[in-house]
Design a protein around this motif. Structure first.
Motif, PDB file in Angstrom:
ATOM      1  N   VAL A  96      36.254  34.773  55.338  1.00  0.00           N
ATOM      2  CA  VAL A  96      36.480  36.101  55.912  1.00  0.00           C
ATOM      3  C   VAL A  96      37.969  36.457  55.848  1.00  0.00           C
ATOM      4  O   VAL A  96      38.348  37.567  55.458  1.00  0.00           O
ATOM      5  CB  VAL A  96      35.995  36.113  57.378  1.00  0.00           C
ATOM      6  N   ILE A  97      38.806  35.476  56.165  1.00  0.00           N
ATOM      7  CA  ILE A  97      40.251  35.715  56.133  1.00  0.00           C
ATOM      8  C   ILE A  97      40.687  36.024  54.697  1.00  0.00           C
ATOM      9  O   ILE A  97      41.521  36.885  54.447  1.00  0.00           O
ATOM     10  CB  ILE A  97      41.018  34.495  56.696  1.00  0.00           C
ATOM     11  N   ARG A  98      40.047  35.328  53.748  1.00  0.00           N
ATOM     12  CA  ARG A  98      40.385  35.567  52.343  1.00  0.00           C
ATOM     13  C   ARG A  98      40.059  37.013  51.957  1.00  0.00           C
ATOM     14  O   ARG A  98      40.856  37.698  51.334  1.00  0.00           O
ATOM     15  CB  ARG A  98      39.587  34.594  51.466  1.00  0.00           C
ATOM     16  N   GLN A  99      38.861  37.441  52.332  1.00  0.00           N
ATOM     17  CA  GLN A  99      38.457  38.815  51.992  1.00  0.00           C
ATOM     18  C   GLN A  99      39.419  39.819  52.629  1.00  0.00           C
ATOM     19  O   GLN A  99      39.774  40.828  52.021  1.00  0.00           O
ATOM     20  CB  GLN A  99      37.026  39.079  52.473  1.00  0.00           C
ATOM     21  N   ALA A 100      39.849  39.504  53.848  1.00  0.00           N
ATOM     22  CA  ALA A 100      40.777  40.413  54.521  1.00  0.00           C
ATOM     23  C   ALA A 100      42.130  40.411  53.821  1.00  0.00           C
ATOM     24  O   ALA A 100      42.721  41.460  53.556  1.00  0.00           O
ATOM     25  CB  ALA A 100      40.923  40.005  55.980  1.00  0.00           C
ATOM     26  N   GLN A 101      42.616  39.219  53.488  1.00  0.00           N
ATOM     27  CA  GLN A 101      43.928  39.127  52.829  1.00  0.00           C
ATOM     28  C   GLN A 101      43.949  39.885  51.515  1.00  0.00           C
ATOM     29  O   GLN A 101      44.965  40.430  51.110  1.00  0.00           O
ATOM     30  CB  GLN A 101      44.278  37.659  52.562  1.00  0.00           C
ATOM     31  N   MET A 102      42.807  39.890  50.833  1.00  0.00           N
ATOM     32  CA  MET A 102      42.741  40.585  49.551  1.00  0.00           C
ATOM     33  C   MET A 102      42.441  42.065  49.730  1.00  0.00           C
ATOM     34  O   MET A 102      42.457  42.819  48.755  1.00  0.00           O
ATOM     35  CB  MET A 102      41.680  39.934  48.659  1.00  0.00           C
ATOM     36  N   GLY A 103      42.155  42.462  50.962  1.00  0.00           N
ATOM     37  CA  GLY A 103      41.898  43.878  51.225  1.00  0.00           C
ATOM     38  C   GLY A 103      40.561  44.352  50.701  1.00  0.00           C
ATOM     39  O   GLY A 103      40.427  45.509  50.292  1.00  0.00           O
ATOM     40  N   LEU A 104      39.555  43.470  50.707  1.00  0.00           N
ATOM     41  CA  LEU A 104      38.223  43.863  50.235  1.00  0.00           C
ATOM     42  C   LEU A 104      37.464  44.502  51.402  1.00  0.00           C
ATOM     43  O   LEU A 104      36.617  43.879  52.042  1.00  0.00           O
ATOM     44  CB  LEU A 104      37.478  42.652  49.674  1.00  0.00           C
ATOM     45  N   LYS A 105      37.764  45.783  51.670  1.00  0.00           N
ATOM     46  CA  LYS A 105      37.250  46.462  52.862  1.00  0.00           C
ATOM     47  C   LYS A 105      35.732  46.524  52.897  1.00  0.00           C
ATOM     48  O   LYS A 105      35.103  46.234  53.909  1.00  0.00           O
ATOM     49  CB  LYS A 105      37.818  47.887  52.914  1.00  0.00           C
ATOM     50  N   ASP A 106      35.142  46.922  51.769  1.00  0.00           N
ATOM     51  CA  ASP A 106      33.688  47.081  51.750  1.00  0.00           C
ATOM     52  C   ASP A 106      32.987  45.754  51.998  1.00  0.00           C
ATOM     53  O   ASP A 106      31.966  45.683  52.663  1.00  0.00           O
ATOM     54  CB  ASP A 106      33.239  47.671  50.407  1.00  0.00           C
ATOM     55  N   LYS A 107      33.572  44.727  51.441  1.00  0.00           N
ATOM     56  CA  LYS A 107      33.025  43.390  51.633  1.00  0.00           C
ATOM     57  C   LYS A 107      33.028  43.037  53.121  1.00  0.00           C
ATOM     58  O   LYS A 107      32.077  42.463  53.642  1.00  0.00           O
ATOM     59  CB  LYS A 107      33.924  42.412  50.864  1.00  0.00           C
ATOM     60  N   LEU A 108      34.114  43.379  53.796  1.00  0.00           N
ATOM     61  CA  LEU A 108      34.227  43.062  55.220  1.00  0.00           C
ATOM     62  C   LEU A 108      33.271  43.903  56.052  1.00  0.00           C
ATOM     63  O   LEU A 108      32.685  43.423  57.006  1.00  0.00           O
ATOM     64  CB  LEU A 108      35.658  43.299  55.701  1.00  0.00           C
ATOM     65  N   LYS A 109      33.129  45.174  55.676  1.00  0.00           N
ATOM     66  CA  LYS A 109      32.232  46.036  56.443  1.00  0.00           C
ATOM     67  C   LYS A 109      30.802  45.528  56.361  1.00  0.00           C
ATOM     68  O   LYS A 109      30.032  45.661  57.299  1.00  0.00           O
ATOM     69  CB  LYS A 109      32.304  47.470  55.905  1.00  0.00           C
ATOM     70  N   SER A 110      30.450  44.949  55.227  1.00  0.00           N
ATOM     71  CA  SER A 110      29.074  44.478  55.075  1.00  0.00           C
ATOM     72  C   SER A 110      28.934  43.009  55.474  1.00  0.00           C
ATOM     73  O   SER A 110      27.870  42.423  55.334  1.00  0.00           O
ATOM     74  CB  SER A 110      28.628  44.656  53.628  1.00  0.00           C
ATOM     75  N   SER A 167      37.957  33.380  46.959  1.00  0.00           N
ATOM     76  CA  SER A 167      36.967  34.248  47.579  1.00  0.00           C
ATOM     77  C   SER A 167      35.669  34.268  46.786  1.00  0.00           C
ATOM     78  O   SER A 167      34.630  34.680  47.289  1.00  0.00           O
ATOM     79  CB  SER A 167      37.517  35.671  47.676  1.00  0.00           C
ATOM     80  N   GLY A 168      35.738  33.835  45.527  1.00  0.00           N
ATOM     81  CA  GLY A 168      34.557  33.891  44.681  1.00  0.00           C
ATOM     82  C   GLY A 168      34.234  35.295  44.216  1.00  0.00           C
ATOM     83  O   GLY A 168      33.149  35.555  43.712  1.00  0.00           O
ATOM     84  N   GLU A 169      35.157  36.238  44.395  1.00  0.00           N
ATOM     85  CA  GLU A 169      34.894  37.632  44.038  1.00  0.00           C
ATOM     86  C   GLU A 169      35.569  37.975  42.713  1.00  0.00           C
ATOM     87  O   GLU A 169      36.598  37.404  42.368  1.00  0.00           O
ATOM     88  CB  GLU A 169      35.454  38.571  45.115  1.00  0.00           C
ATOM     89  N   ARG A 170      34.979  38.933  42.004  1.00  0.00           N
ATOM     90  CA  ARG A 170      35.639  39.473  40.816  1.00  0.00           C
ATOM     91  C   ARG A 170      36.458  40.662  41.284  1.00  0.00           C
ATOM     92  O   ARG A 170      35.928  41.596  41.897  1.00  0.00           O
ATOM     93  CB  ARG A 170      34.609  39.901  39.771  1.00  0.00           C
ATOM     94  N   VAL A 171      37.757  40.617  41.036  1.00  0.00           N
ATOM     95  CA  VAL A 171      38.621  41.677  41.563  1.00  0.00           C
ATOM     96  C   VAL A 171      39.471  42.260  40.449  1.00  0.00           C
ATOM     97  O   VAL A 171      39.664  41.652  39.396  1.00  0.00           O
ATOM     98  CB  VAL A 171      39.555  41.143  42.680  1.00  0.00           C
ATOM     99  N   GLU A 172      39.944  43.484  40.702  1.00  0.00           N
ATOM    100  CA  GLU A 172      40.923  44.050  39.773  1.00  0.00           C
ATOM    101  C   GLU A 172      42.190  44.373  40.546  1.00  0.00           C
ATOM    102  O   GLU A 172      42.150  44.765  41.712  1.00  0.00           O
ATOM    103  CB  GLU A 172      40.356  45.260  39.036  1.00  0.00           C
ATOM    104  N   ILE A 173      43.310  44.175  39.858  1.00  0.00           N
ATOM    105  CA  ILE A 173      44.608  44.310  40.497  1.00  0.00           C
ATOM    106  C   ILE A 173      45.376  45.390  39.762  1.00  0.00           C
ATOM    107  O   ILE A 173      45.540  45.307  38.543  1.00  0.00           O
ATOM    108  CB  ILE A 173      45.381  42.973  40.442  1.00  0.00           C
ATOM    109  N   PRO A 174      45.833  46.407  40.471  1.00  0.00           N
ATOM    110  CA  PRO A 174      46.646  47.417  39.805  1.00  0.00           C
ATOM    111  C   PRO A 174      48.027  46.854  39.487  1.00  0.00           C
ATOM    112  O   PRO A 174      48.593  46.099  40.282  1.00  0.00           O
ATOM    113  CB  PRO A 174      46.737  48.543  40.836  1.00  0.00           C
TER     114      PRO A 174
END
Lengths: 396, 578
Positions: free
Chosen positions: A47-61, B399-406
């Motif tokens: 969860v902290i990782r998702q927050a640090q990366m700013g994955l908002k939608d991921k956190l909301k769900s 995170s195991g996520e596929r991400v894009e970075i500007p």
């Protein structure tokens, strides 16, 4: 589909109480030491990782966040003192704000002024309503003996000038019902929004219809037992939470459902069920509250170290509600009509804003979100498992 | 022939040998063999009392051969040779039987182990009877030193030697001294200005009376041996002959060219630069894109060409801390920018570097991890509507996520490779390279400065990618080694060399072709081969190739080895019969 990272997101979370997020370098000690994390729900690190990366939608769900009951064991083991349990709680505040479609939650969590003005505003409205429509009878001062029953206690339903007896109780009860409908409606709408964000929005998820019924027991079970808290190292959290939960549930039933049987003119003996239930609820709330207040001042236990303004608002309101309620009871039994009236009005002026603000929008809403999240998570798992079913070969 | 009187000493090595070998039985049985005057066992032969035992016996019993049956000769052969020397016996009249590593440590049956120990001791006794006295030899040292490469390593070594009053020839291929150290802006982790450190050193080198600097100059050929090397250096056609006693190779490294990695689009999109090019941007005083605009999103991609089976398997050691350095420099210069550290593993090694990581990780910099096995990040041009010019897509590992970075500016932390001319130079001076074309040191742990060729030292990044403190330390260590040999005035050379029996040699020159040390030359006048004893390492290749048996490797003569085998077999057969 790649999700866009957002480096500014963590900064915006700071208003929700996130402090030491920069220290986390994802060693995973928190997840390893957490007694509640399971294979399907991995927190706090993820969860902290998702927050640090700013994955908002991921956190909301994200439903994993609610699987955490905030026992603080993770913070004890964090080698970088990043305080994962506090980060988790702060992200839950962000989630509550996301579930709330009115936008008030966000205002309350990020601005003390907003929450306090709403609490005080609603309190003032309650006071004004009493002053305008239910003012005290002047005889309270001139002839107080008129308001005492045979046992010498205050006849609580006769203190108001305009109406008396069962009519007064009815008015208060109608008020309760109105409040319950408004608060409940708001809370349910927020829960439906949570349902949308966490499950419906994911188009790939197909939840089997039967799961809604077969998994429903989890909602009731976890709401009424707070079972997961028992896994924390410190068992007193569970005891405290169960006492609080049963206390306020009883209070809710008494106030909304059984007010005419509870707010009666005679003083019944102490062993009577009305009084026993009231005492249990009061003690339950106080036993929970007193150590929490002491702990928040001492700042020793990690879960009580950092207090967000909304934490204090909730505790103070709950404490004042309990104290004013106790005062009403004491003044009633000892036969002090004026004091009874004043404390009764004040009790409502504290209770109503607390319920209106805390339950659907602020801190107290977690009482509903947590068991619902467990229910939703079970639905999600059922949906994912349905996807996983392998087609059977024709020649098998 | 003089009477042969052998003393045999069987060591217990505490319990190391004694627990598996009946050492007393070995000593007793060996005493019965021919020419054995005395046979003893002792708890620790290598201890001072143990050595004294040998010395006293040599004097008392007039021993002229000694066999110690103990551990590996790699550990204690020198110890006992010294003891023999102290007792007035030639140190080569000694043989060691290894009954620890070869017997007690590797066997489980005490009986069998004891038998094997006896065979080995018998073999040693047979061999030592044929040992000959050999004398130490030494050659005089030319006190001058040739240093190839004028980077921080070469400069440091040059100053160290020159300040001690010895002549240095510093040969630099390019027109400037300083190497990469002169090109980079700040150094990690303490952010000292590199030019402020290196420029005074360069000035000092250029004006030093003991240092002769050759710029734009290449080394063409090297001949000779430790103490007496000669070379021809070519400075734009101007050939100079130099004579010196030692060589330091400090040719440094080269940065990896990322244009071969398709994912990174280097050279195809404008604002993708290598770490070295970013140093130039930093040196220009302002961080700007090609179009002169300040970048808002800066991505630093690590491990470009490093730790990846498709490029270089090894870690380049410097990139992590330099990437962190860049993040700090960018954060100071552009406080409002978004900085991304895209890394495979954070390996900021060295003093102060973990601290640098700690500080950097708290500066609002997003760290994103990728897995080399799952594919490296992909850079593409951003669509017009995007506020950034590039997008980097990757699988984020944590995170195991596929991400894009500007991104508006991408810095590729390129790998460090061996210098392209390392191989040629290695052949010129006669040292070998590892699979990655870095020079090989004599011993990776115990002798990381010298090489297998005496008098040739490797320092700095031509041995492996190194940061400044490591390069300087290695350079000064090499300088100290060289100063020590110069101070001694001469170096001891190997005595167990090959010698040609001039009467038998037919001049077929087979040995010249097989010698790995170019130690054998052909004497045209006598029409025979002759061995340069300074260059010869005594490997024995020539001896086994010689069709006439004219070359013999001293201390490893056919006679010695055959009798050793004889001894081994006789004892084994005899024991079998029993």
């Amino acid at each position: 589909m790649a999700q866009r990272v957002d480096p500014t997101f963590m900064k915006s979370l700071e208003k929700f109480g996130v402090k030491d997020w920069k220290d986390c370098f994802h060693c995973g000690n928190c997840t390893a030491s957490c007694p509640l994390t399971e294979e399907d729900y991995q927190f706090p690190r993820m969860v902290i990782r998702q927050a640090q990366m700013g994955l908002k939608d991921k956190l909301k769900s994200n439903l994993d966040l609610w699987m955490c009951y905030f026992c603080g064991d993770c913070t004890k083991t964090c080698p970088r003192e990043a305080n994962p349990c506090e980060i988790m709680r702060s992200i839950r505040r962000f989630q509550i704000s996301a579930y709330d479609w009115t936008g008030l939650s966000k205002k309350f969590f990020t601005s003390t002024t907003w929450e306090l003005s709403f609490i005080i505003g609603i309190g003032v409205i309650v006071l004004a309503l009493f002053a305008l429509f239910l003012p005290p009878s002047p005889e309270l001062w001139t002839n107080p003996a008129l308001f005492l029953n045979e046992q010498g206690g205050v006849m609580i339903n006769n203190m108001v000038e305009s109406i008396s007896g069962p009519q007064f109780v009815k008015i208060i009860e109608y008020g309760d019902w109105t409040m319950a409908v408004v608060v409940g409606g708001l809370l349910i709408s927020n829960i439906l929004n949570m349902f949308y964000l966490t499950l419906l929005k994911d188009k790939s998820l197909h939840i089997p219809f039967t799961a809604y019924f077969t998994e429903f027991w989890k909602l009731i079970f976890h709401f009424s037992t707070q079972d997961k808290l028992r896994k924390c190292d410190d068992k007193s959290y569970w005891v405290g939470h169960v006492l609080l939960m049963t206390g306020y549930t009883i209070m809710f039933v008494i106030i909304v459902g059984l007010l005419p049987k509870f707010q009666i003119e005679e003083i019944v003996p102490w062993y009577n069920w009305q009084r026993l239930l009231g005492y249990y609820a009061t003690i339950g709330i106080l036993v929970f509250l007193i150590p929490v207040v002491i702990g928040r001042f001492k700042k020793k236990k990690c879960k009580l170290k950092h207090s967000h303004p909304t934490d204090w608002h909730f505790i103070i309101m709950l404490g004042l509600t309990a104290i004013s309620g106790i005062l009403v009871h004491i003044f009633r039994i000892t036969g002090m009509p004026i004091a009874t009236y004043i404390s009764y009005v004040l009790h409502l002026a504290i209770l109503v804003p607390m319920i209106m603000i805390e339950v659907p929008f602020s801190k107290w809403s977690h009482l509903a979100y947590r068991p619902f999240a467990i229910y939703f998570a079970a639905l999600k798992k059922a949906g994912v498992e349905k996807e996983k079913v392998e087609p059977t070969p024709a020649f098998a | 022939m003089k009477e042969i009187r052998i003393g045999v000493y069987v060591c217990w090595c505490g319990t190391n040998i004694a627990k598996m070998v009946d050492v007393e039985d070995v000593a007793r049985e060996i005493e019965t063999l021919d020419n054995v005057v005395i046979s003893r066992d002792y708890k620790y032969m290598c201890s001072d009392p143990g050595q004294d035992l040998v010395i006293n016996d040599i004097k008392k019993h007039r021993l002229n051969r000694v066999v110690v049956s103990a551990c590996s000769p790699r550990i204690h052969e020198l110890t006992f040779r010294k003891a023999l020397d102290n007792a007035g016996l030639n140190p080569y009249m000694f043989e060691m039987a290894n009954i620890r590593e070869h017997v007690s440590w590797v066997h489980t049956s005490r009986e069998e182990a004891t038998k094997k120990a006896k065979s080995l001791v018998a073999a040693a006794i047979n061999r030592v009877q044929w040992h000959e006295s050999l004398d130490k030899r030494s050659v005089k040292i030319n006190p001058a030193t040739l240093i190839i490469g004028g980077g921080i390593s070469g400069i440091s070594a040059a100053l160290e030697i020159a300040d001690a009053g010895k002549q240095v020839y510093l040969v630099e291929k390019s027109g400037n001294l300083g190497g990469y150290a002169a090109r980079i802006n700040l150094t990690s982790p303490y952010m000292y200005s590199s030019s402020q450190m290196i420029n005074p050193k360069i000035e000092k080198v250029l004006n030093h009376p003991n240092i002769k600097v050759f710029l734009d100059t290449q080394v063409e050929e090297v001949s000779g041996y430790v103490g007496n090397f000669e070379t021809k250096v070519n400075g734009n056609g101007k050939i100079t002959n130099l004579e010196f006693g030692n060589i330091i190779l400090a040719i440094g490294l080269k940065t990896f060219d990322p244009s071969g990695i398709e994912n990174y689009q280097y050279g195809k999109l404008p604002d993708i630069v290598t770490s070295l090019e970013f140093e130039d941007i930093l040196n220009s005083g302002e961080i700007k894109k090609k179009d002169g605009v300040e970048p808002q999103n800066i991505a630093i991609i690590h491990c470009v060409g490093s730790r990846n089976d498709n490029y270089h398997e090894y870690c380049s050691r410097l990139c992590c801390k330099n990437g962190l350095k860049y993040a700090n420099q960018i954060r100071s210069a552009l406080p409002g920018s978004n900085i991304y550290e895209i890394y495979a593993d954070m390996r900021a090694i060295g003093k102060g570097c973990e601290e640098l990581y700690s500080i950097t990780s708290r500066k609002d910099i997003m760290f994103l991890m990728f897995d080399q096995k799952n594919g490296i990040p992909e850079i593409r041009k951003a669509p017009e509507k995007e506020p950034c010019s590039m997008l980097i897509e990757m699988d984020e590992k944590l995170s195991g996520e596929r991400v894009e970075i500007p991104a508006d500016l991408v810095i590729l932390m390129v790998a460090k490779e061996a210098h392209p001319e390392a191989k040629k130079l290695g052949q010129t001076v006669g040292i070998s390279m590892c699979g990655n074309q870095f020079f090989i040191e004599r011993h990776p742990k115990l002798d990381p400065v010298a090489t297998t060729t005496d008098g040739v030292y490797v320092v700095g990044s031509c041995q492996a990618p190194k940061d400044m403190p490591d390069s300087v330390a290695q350079a000064r260590a090499a300088a100290a080694r060289i100063l020590a040999t110069i101070n001694k005035g001469e170096v001891e050379v190997e005595v167990t060399t090959a010698v040609v029996n001039e009467d038998i040699c037919c001049g077929c020159q087979t040995c010249i072709n097989v010698c790995p040390y170019t130690a054998i030359s052909f004497n045209e006048e006598k029409s025979i081969s002759s061995v340069n004893e300074v260059l010869c390492k005594g490997c024995g290749t020539c001896g086994s190739t010689c069709p006439t048996g004219a070359i013999k490797a001293q201390h490893f003569t056919d006679q010695q080895i055959l009798s050793q085998i004889n001894g081994l077999l006789s004892k084994t057969l005899e024991l079998k019969e029993v």
